[in-house]
Write an enzyme that holds these catalytic residues in place. Sequence first.
Site, mmCIF file in Angstrom:
data_model
loop_
_atom_site.group_PDB
_atom_site.id
_atom_site.type_symbol
_atom_site.label_atom_id
_atom_site.label_comp_id
_atom_site.label_asym_id
_atom_site.label_seq_id
_atom_site.Cartn_x
_atom_site.Cartn_y
_atom_site.Cartn_z
ATOM 1 N N TYR A 110 0.874 -1.180 0.000
ATOM 2 C CA TYR A 110 0.000 0.000 0.000
ATOM 3 C C TYR A 110 0.905 1.222 0.000
ATOM 4 C CZ TYR A 110 -2.977 3.730 1.864
ATOM 5 O OH TYR A 110 -3.636 4.916 2.044
ATOM 6 N N GLU A 141 -3.126 7.609 -4.083
ATOM 7 C CA GLU A 141 -3.027 6.321 -3.393
ATOM 8 C C GLU A 141 -2.968 5.156 -4.374
ATOM 9 O OE1 GLU A 141 -5.705 5.046 0.230
ATOM 10 O OE2 GLU A 141 -6.565 4.200 -1.595
#
Length: 361
Positions: free
Chosen positions: A100, A183
């Site tokens: 992530y 993101e």
Amino acid sequence: MKLLEHEARALFEKYGIPHPRGFLIRSPGELQERIGELGERCVLKAQVDVGGRGKAGGILVADRATAEKKAAELFEREIKGVPVREILAVEYLEIRQEFYASIAIDRSTKQALILFTDQGGVDIETLAKERPDAVRKASLPLLMHDIPPFMVRDLLQSAPKEIGKILNQLYRVFCEKDALLAEINPLVVTPEGVYAADAKLIIDDNALARQGITVNRDLTEREREAEKHGFSYVELTGDIGVIGNGAGLTMATLDLIEYYEGRAANFLDVGGGADQERVMHAVRLVAADPSVRVIVVNLLGGITRCDEVAKGIISAGISQPVILRLAGTNEAEGRKILDGCGYRMMESMEQAVKAAVEAVR
Ligand code: GDP
Ligand code: MN
């Protein structure tokens, strides 16, 4: 404004971030025509503005033989109540590891906050709560051109080195696109290399014009209309419409509604020096919200003249009752205009708000 995955992905691509091959379709037939570009298996991803599409049934894996049927199925679905009009079809990746990576604005330090974890693919909020040590963080002053190598090393630790390059590409997108959040979740390792398997980008609403974005899709139609008039207007979930002038007075009105246990449907700040025409547009806009059952107008006449406000309210010609507190410049003239027209003029803002809360009870 939050971009859809395929829009964010197109921007990420310009900055060199690798992603799986794929294309956007608007019908199952389009997929059938180009299925050869995707290999034996593919992933069908609903392009809807909701988070957690995977869990909500918005991501389907298919092979060549079933792809068209599965796409048809996905087009029939609603993901968290949102209909699927576009699907991003991409090649299936053999995922070995999921990371992530995100960059966001940290308002308290006024810096970019980089988050990285080797526990990607899952909900980051949950991970941060349950295993805060698994999420590594770094703060970066936005004047920096690149993420310094020592910071990249601290973030990555044993993760593949190529990810360092991707973090820097993500940082460039973040800066140049005036993002509040950039993101990649998950950022995946496959036998062929590292890929961004998802893409998320939220652009600062104040930078939309500079970014060449003319329509803010995150706004409702009325919020867009308000923007055109230069009103600050926000929709809430109650049944009392609120009009004030100045952010302080408008917020104080909302606080009073809360105090008297009412609920605002929206609020609109007409700003300084509003004339009859502006007030008319403001009243019509607030009244156009079907959940509004009564409107509180709380205006302090300074440059704004109460007689202009009164004329504006009357010319709006709306059906809901209006309860007013008007004070200041030309207050008496304003009262005279509204007298006998069926509007309730109160002496204080407390009385006006209390009357409105009682009216909808
Ligand atoms: P989100 O749920 O809206 O964040 O959508 P994502 O694009 O992140 O997809 C959800 C999940 O589907 C990912 O976390 C992956 O685990 C899985 N997924 C997506 N694409 C692929 C793929 O090509 N191969 C595999 N094995 N899993 C995938
Ligand atoms: Mn994701």
